[in-house]
Every structure is written in C-alpha cells, then in structure tokens.
Design a protein around this motif. Structure first.
Motif, PDB file in Angstrom:
ATOM      1  N   LEU A  59       1.118  -0.940  -0.051  1.00  0.00           N
ATOM      2  CA  LEU A  59      -0.094  -0.215   0.223  1.00  0.00           C
ATOM      3  C   LEU A  59       0.764   1.252   0.290  1.00  0.00           C
ATOM      4  N   ALA A 291     -10.822   8.907   2.912  1.00  0.00           N
ATOM      5  CA  ALA A 291     -11.244   6.901   2.519  1.00  0.00           C
ATOM      6  C   ALA A 291      -9.531   6.646   2.212  1.00  0.00           C
ATOM      7  N   ALA A 292      -9.247   7.987   1.239  1.00  0.00           N
ATOM      8  CA  ALA A 292      -7.544   7.595   0.886  1.00  0.00           C
ATOM      9  C   ALA A 292      -6.658   7.985   1.858  1.00  0.00           C
ATOM     10  N   SER A 294      -7.017   7.324   5.013  1.00  0.00           N
ATOM     11  CA  SER A 294      -7.538   6.946   6.210  1.00  0.00           C
ATOM     12  C   SER A 294      -6.782   6.100   5.648  1.00  0.00           C
ATOM     13  N   ILE A 295      -6.542   4.640   4.365  1.00  0.00           N
ATOM     14  CA  ILE A 295      -5.935   3.606   4.285  1.00  0.00           C
ATOM     15  C   ILE A 295      -4.344   4.180   3.646  1.00  0.00           C
ATOM     16  N   THR A 296      -3.933   5.911   3.707  1.00  0.00           N
ATOM     17  CA  THR A 296      -2.640   5.761   3.782  1.00  0.00           C
ATOM     18  C   THR A 296      -2.189   5.722   5.166  1.00  0.00           C
ATOM     19  N   LEU A 298      -2.992   3.670   7.781  1.00  0.00           N
ATOM     20  CA  LEU A 298      -3.269   2.643   7.912  1.00  0.00           C
ATOM     21  C   LEU A 298      -2.171   1.593   7.702  1.00  0.00           C
ATOM     22  N   ALA A 299      -1.759   2.058   5.807  1.00  0.00           N
ATOM     23  CA  ALA A 299      -0.794   1.327   5.570  1.00  0.00           C
ATOM     24  C   ALA A 299       0.192   1.953   6.930  1.00  0.00           C
TER      25      ALA A 299
END
Length: 316
Positions: A59, A291-292, A294-296, A298-299
């Motif tokens: 990610l 969402a973008a 949060s994903i970043t 989290l990665a």
C-alpha cells in the motif's frame, strides 16, 4: 630397498590424514554456509514472512507511485479550471467519484492530493530523524553539560502540543504549502526522537564492546558512529516509521482547519473541509478523500507495527 612395513605405515598415515582432512572440511563446510546472526538480519527475515508488513508495504509503494506520477492514474488535470455546470454530480462513468461544488472531479483531486500528504510525511520524518538522532547521540554519549543543555532545550519544544503549536506557527506564517508544514511539524516533533535516542545511547554506552573498542585505541568518533549508533538506532527507526502516518494525519488536520496546505494546492484535509458543509447533499465529496487519507495512514502504521515487532527481542 625400503622396508615393506615402513611403506605400509606411510600409506596408512597418508590415508588417515586424508580422511581426517576430509572430515574437517566436511564439518567446516556447514559452518561456512551459516550466516552470522544479527538483529537486523533476523528482523529482515521476520519481515519477509509477515503478511501485515507485506500488505502495508504494498500500500505504501502504491501511494508513493500515485504521489510521484498522478497522471498515470487519471487523465484529468486537477489543477485546471473546473466547469461549474458539473457541480455536485454523483459518481458516474464520467466521474467515478463524482464532482465537488466547483465541478471538479473528486477522483482526480484525490489522486493529486496524495503528493502533498506523502511529501509532508516523508520530509517531516526525515528531518525529525536527522535532528533527533544527532542531538540524542551527542547528549547520551558526552553527558554532563552537553546532555543538560540539549535536554532542557528539547523540553521547550516537547512542552508544546503538536497540533496546537502547528496551528499557532502556521497562522503566523500565513499561506502555507507542503514544505512549510513539514518544517513546522519537524520543529515540534524532533524532541520525541531525541529522548528515545538519548536513552538508547545511555543503555549501550557502557557495554563490553564499547569498552573493548576504547581499549583497542578507537577514537570517540569511531566508537560513536561504528558501535554506539548501529546498536541504539533500532527503537528510533520503529518510532519514526509509526510517526510518518501521524504526520500525514497532522497535515490533513492543519489543512482542514485552514492553516496548513492552502488553495490552489490540493490536500485531503482541504477536500474534507470543503465537503463537510454539504455532506448530506453530496457525501461522495467527503467519503473518497477521507478513505484515501485513512488507507494511507493505516498503511504506514501497519509497516511501523511490523518493524516494531521484528526489532523487539521481547516479542520473539
């Protein structure tokens, strides 16, 4: 003529010596093939087998590619003027994430916003590590007045909350961009790395390998760089990896509050700020950039947690 008994004895000795030599070589060959064990080699071996690290790294690499080469993922230039007649369109084939109030493509803006967030995260972490490691190494190794002066200086910055201090400084600076946000966050964030590095140096400076190096005539610079720092830097790397996601979140928060990255630059925080007033009318404006982000984050946290587990001997 030589005695046959003597010749037989020589042959027997030669065969025995050959057998012994082969046995020694056979016994030594596995030892030659064995690699020297170390904290870093064991950690890398564990990381390669850790699915959390592999997923997080994938990610991170994907988001890094998006930030470096956004045109690879969208043909729309997010910095070009938008068409107001496309205002607040729902997700469709033409605009897969819909459009915002100005008629701009939310997907394209989300892709281009990754650049500022990744720049802030990496630049801030790099500056924090450089300053924190250097000052912590000096304070822990030399002690005395150097330790006292650097510790009291670090406490001045450590007493200021990251977000509150960032808001105050950025408000004074006026219009900000990714590099000014990085500098401000690094100015407030380096004391954490300093304290971790200092305590790690203090725990390692009296070990036997340091005493042996000093007895062999190694100077202070060599002992510090070649012996102390490699053995003291592991906890710093762990905290730095986890903090990278924290700094990305901090940049988004500052931009959301209007004191971080500002227009015409694009930031996930700015997009969320623009979308909050129309969440019920056009929820896609907020959901996709959030969402973008949060994903970043989290990665990077996944990678940091995996590195922590690999470098912590107590978790083995």
């Amino acid at each position: 003529m030589r005695d046959t008994t003597t010749v037989g004895d020589e042959l027997t000795e030669t065969q025995t010596a050959g057998t012994s030599s082969a046995g020694v070589d056979a016994a030594a060959s596995p030892a030659k093939k064995e690699r020297a064990a170390s904290l870093w080699s064991d950690a890398m071996r564990d990381l390669r087998r850790n699915p959390i690290f592999l997923i997080g790294s994938a990610l991170v690499l994907f988001m890094a590619l998006v930030s470096v080469w956004p045109s690879l993922f969208t043909s729309v230039d997010a910095y070009k003027p938008c068409d107001l007649k496309d205002s607040l369109l729902s997700p469709s084939g033409d605009h897969i994430f819909g459009t915002d109030l100005q008629g701009c493509d939310v997907y394209a803006r989300s892709v281009y916003a990754a650049s500022n967030s990744i720049i802030v995260g990496i630049a801030t972490t790099f500056m924090v590590l450089v300053v924190g490691i250097a000052t912590g190494l000096l304070a822990g190794w030399f002690g005395g007045f150097v330790d006292t002066a650097l510790s009291r200086f670090a406490e001045i910055f450590f007493a200021v909350p990251l977000m509150l201090g960032g808001m105050l400084i950025m408000s004074g600076l006026g219009k900000g961009n990714a590099w000014t946000v990085s500098l401000v966050l690094a100015t407030l964030g380096w004391p954490q790395i300093f304290r971790i590095m200092r305590s790690s140096v203090l725990a390692n400076k009296h070990n036997d390998y340091v005493v042996a190096a000093r007895a062999l005539g190694a100077d202070t610079w060599r002992i510090t760089i070649r012996h102390i720092m490699p053995n003291a830097i592991a906890p710093v790397i762990v905290v730095g990896a986890i903090s990278l996601g924290v700094y990305i979140s901090a940049e988004a928060a500052l931009s959301y509050l209007g004191v971080g990255v500002q227009a015409p630059e694009i930031s996930w925080g700015l997009m969320v700020s623009d979308a909050q007033a129309r969440f019920l009318q056009a929820p896609h404006m907020l959901l996709f950039p959030a969402a973008a982000l949060s994903i970043t984050v989290l990665a990077f946290i996944m990678v940091g947690d995996a590195v922590r587990d690999a470098l912590d001997p107590k978790l083995r």
